[in-house]
Design a protein around this motif. Structure first.
Motif, short mmCIF file in Angstrom:
data_model
loop_
_atom_site.label_atom_id
_atom_site.label_comp_id
_atom_site.label_asym_id
_atom_site.label_seq_id
_atom_site.Cartn_x
_atom_site.Cartn_y
_atom_site.Cartn_z
N TYR A 108 -55.79 62.48 -7.28
CA TYR A 108 -55.07 62.98 -8.46
C TYR A 108 -55.00 64.51 -8.45
O TYR A 108 -53.93 65.10 -8.66
CB TYR A 108 -55.78 62.50 -9.73
CG TYR A 108 -55.32 63.18 -11.00
CD1 TYR A 108 -54.16 62.77 -11.66
CD2 TYR A 108 -56.05 64.24 -11.55
CE1 TYR A 108 -53.74 63.40 -12.82
CE2 TYR A 108 -55.63 64.87 -12.71
CZ TYR A 108 -54.48 64.45 -13.33
OH TYR A 108 -54.06 65.08 -14.49
N LEU A 111 -52.54 65.77 -5.89
CA LEU A 111 -51.15 65.55 -6.30
C LEU A 111 -50.73 66.55 -7.38
O LEU A 111 -49.60 67.08 -7.36
CB LEU A 111 -50.96 64.12 -6.81
CG LEU A 111 -51.05 63.01 -5.76
CD1 LEU A 111 -50.97 61.64 -6.42
CD2 LEU A 111 -49.95 63.16 -4.71
N GLY A 114 -49.98 69.82 -5.89
CA GLY A 114 -48.89 69.79 -4.95
C GLY A 114 -49.28 69.74 -3.49
O GLY A 114 -48.44 69.95 -2.61
N LEU A 116 -49.51 67.72 -0.97
CA LEU A 116 -49.10 66.37 -0.58
C LEU A 116 -49.70 65.96 0.77
O LEU A 116 -50.09 64.80 0.96
CB LEU A 116 -47.58 66.29 -0.52
CG LEU A 116 -46.94 64.90 -0.61
CD1 LEU A 116 -47.33 64.20 -1.90
CD2 LEU A 116 -45.42 65.01 -0.51
N ALA A 119 -53.25 64.95 0.21
CA ALA A 119 -53.26 63.71 -0.58
C ALA A 119 -52.96 62.51 0.31
O ALA A 119 -53.57 61.45 0.18
CB ALA A 119 -52.26 63.80 -1.72
N ARG A 120 -51.99 62.68 1.23
CA ARG A 120 -51.69 61.60 2.17
C ARG A 120 -52.90 61.27 3.05
O ARG A 120 -53.20 60.11 3.31
CB ARG A 120 -50.52 62.01 3.06
CG ARG A 120 -49.17 62.01 2.37
CD ARG A 120 -48.13 62.69 3.23
NE ARG A 120 -46.80 62.62 2.62
CZ ARG A 120 -45.81 63.46 2.92
NH1 ARG A 120 -46.00 64.42 3.82
NH2 ARG A 120 -44.63 63.33 2.34
N ASP A 135 -44.48 59.64 -0.49
CA ASP A 135 -44.25 60.68 -1.49
C ASP A 135 -45.31 60.56 -2.58
O ASP A 135 -46.19 59.68 -2.52
CB ASP A 135 -42.84 60.60 -2.07
CG ASP A 135 -42.54 59.26 -2.76
OD1 ASP A 135 -43.50 58.56 -3.16
OD2 ASP A 135 -41.35 58.91 -2.90
N ASP A 136 -45.25 61.44 -3.59
CA ASP A 136 -46.31 61.46 -4.60
C ASP A 136 -46.37 60.16 -5.39
O ASP A 136 -47.46 59.69 -5.74
CB ASP A 136 -46.17 62.66 -5.54
CG ASP A 136 -44.80 62.73 -6.20
OD1 ASP A 136 -43.90 61.95 -5.83
OD2 ASP A 136 -44.62 63.58 -7.08
N SER A 137 -45.23 59.54 -5.67
CA SER A 137 -45.21 58.28 -6.41
C SER A 137 -45.86 57.16 -5.60
O SER A 137 -46.62 56.34 -6.15
CB SER A 137 -43.77 57.91 -6.78
OG SER A 137 -43.72 56.67 -7.45
N PRO A 286 -49.12 60.54 -10.93
CA PRO A 286 -50.55 60.84 -10.85
C PRO A 286 -51.34 60.47 -12.10
O PRO A 286 -52.50 60.03 -12.00
CB PRO A 286 -50.56 62.36 -10.61
CG PRO A 286 -49.30 62.63 -9.88
CD PRO A 286 -48.29 61.68 -10.47
#
Length: 316
Positions: A108, A111, A114, A116, A119-120, A135-137, A286
């Motif tokens: 969280y 995300l 930003g 990304l 986060a991945r 992607d973030d979603s 998020p």
């Protein structure tokens, strides 16, 4: 019941220690050792199934007996609360609310800021799908799905088996779940060798999964989410999940948060479609990770209260 509450407190404060001596790590090493001994790729499918079944029985037997032996040794601790504290520490190794929350909060935060790429990477640690193009979603969806589904096998199931059979039975469940995660795949290697492990995990999670779904409905009501839609989506979509148990948490959370889970996932570059659960009233974002974590903790507390009430009613 004091043991279960204390185990939850220990996990909340200390979390799951990362060490090669963690009981689940040791169970995993035992499974790997036995797999090397029993798995023979040239054997017939029937022989593979029998060998895999023997592995399952050995792991269950040893895990249960070691946990029972440790509890037996704790009886010699000379102070009053010694036995309960040892039992609580052992039980805390079988549950993982803090680990789930920590992983979710970390993703969280990435995300929101930003980041990304990171986060991945982090979501790739908790899911089996390819994450390098999410992607973030999609990252938020993967995280919510993991937290929801693991509320069953990482929290409610071990506590359920503790409630009916004590710490050794909770460890037996954790061993069964670990075997499923290691050899319970429907691929060429494990289709028959891991079938007993996969079926055992399905059977053991059957009641806890459905109970978790109902507890998620109650949690949604307490937290101000859509409890009615949670129940509706559980009834409508839970059986769409490829696992006979996984949908009862995921579909209910999807309904409560007004999001849609499932969809296209990529595994080793190959895209597969998993049935949708819930309606996309809101785009998965998020914030839904944090809301799912709140629901997960609420479900845990509700289950502890439920077990306490049942035991009191039964006079224990």
């Amino acid at each position: 019941m004091n043991v279960a509450i204390l185990a939850f407190v220990i996990d909340t404060i200390i979390g799951d220690p990362r060490t090669k001596f963690h009981p689940v790590v040791l169970i995993g090493r035992l499974i790997s050792l036995l797999e090397r001994f029993y798995y023979r790729p040239e054997e017939s499918d029937r022989r593979k199934f029998l060998s895999g079944s023997i592995l399952v029985l050995i792991v269950l037997f040893l895990t249960y007996d070691v946990a029972a032996a440790l509890l037996y040794l704790s009886y010699y601790i000379p102070w009053e609360w010694g036995q309960e504290i040892v039992a609580a520490f052992l039980l805390s190794f079988t549950i993982s609310p803090q680990s789930l929350a920590k992983a979710g909060k970390g993703i969280y935060a990435l995300l929101i800021t930003g980041d990304l790429a990171e986060a991945r990477k982090k979501v790739g640690w908790i899911v089996g799908r390819d994450t390098d193009k999410l992607d973030d979603s999609e990252i938020a969806r993967a995280t919510v799905e993991t937290i929801a589904e693991n509320t069953v096998d990482g929290i409610i199931s071990p506590l359920f088996f503790f409630a009916i059979g004590g710490v050794p039975l909770a460890f037996l469940y954790r061993a069964a779940n670990t075997m499923d995660s290691m050899i319970g795949y429907k691929n060429e290697k494990y289709l028959y060798f891991g079938r007993a492990a996969a079926r055992l995990d399905d059977v053991l999670n059957y009641i806890p999964a459905r109970l978790t779904g109902l507890l998620f409905v109650a949690a949604a009501s307490l937290l101000g989410f859509d409890a009615g839609n949670a129940l509706c989506m559980m009834r409508r979509d839970a059986d769409k999940h490829p696992s006979p148990n996984g949908g009862y948490a995921e579909a209910t959370v999807a309904g409560a948060l007004h999001i849609r889970l499932g969809g296209i996932n990529s595994y080793f570059g190959k895209k597969t479609f998993r049935a949708y659960m819930g309606e996309a009233i809101e785009a998965t974002a998020p914030k839904h990770i944090m809301e799912c974590i709140r629901m997960m903790y609420t479900v845990t507390v509700l289950f502890l209260i439920l077990v306490y009430a049942v035991l009191k009613f039964m006079g224990h």
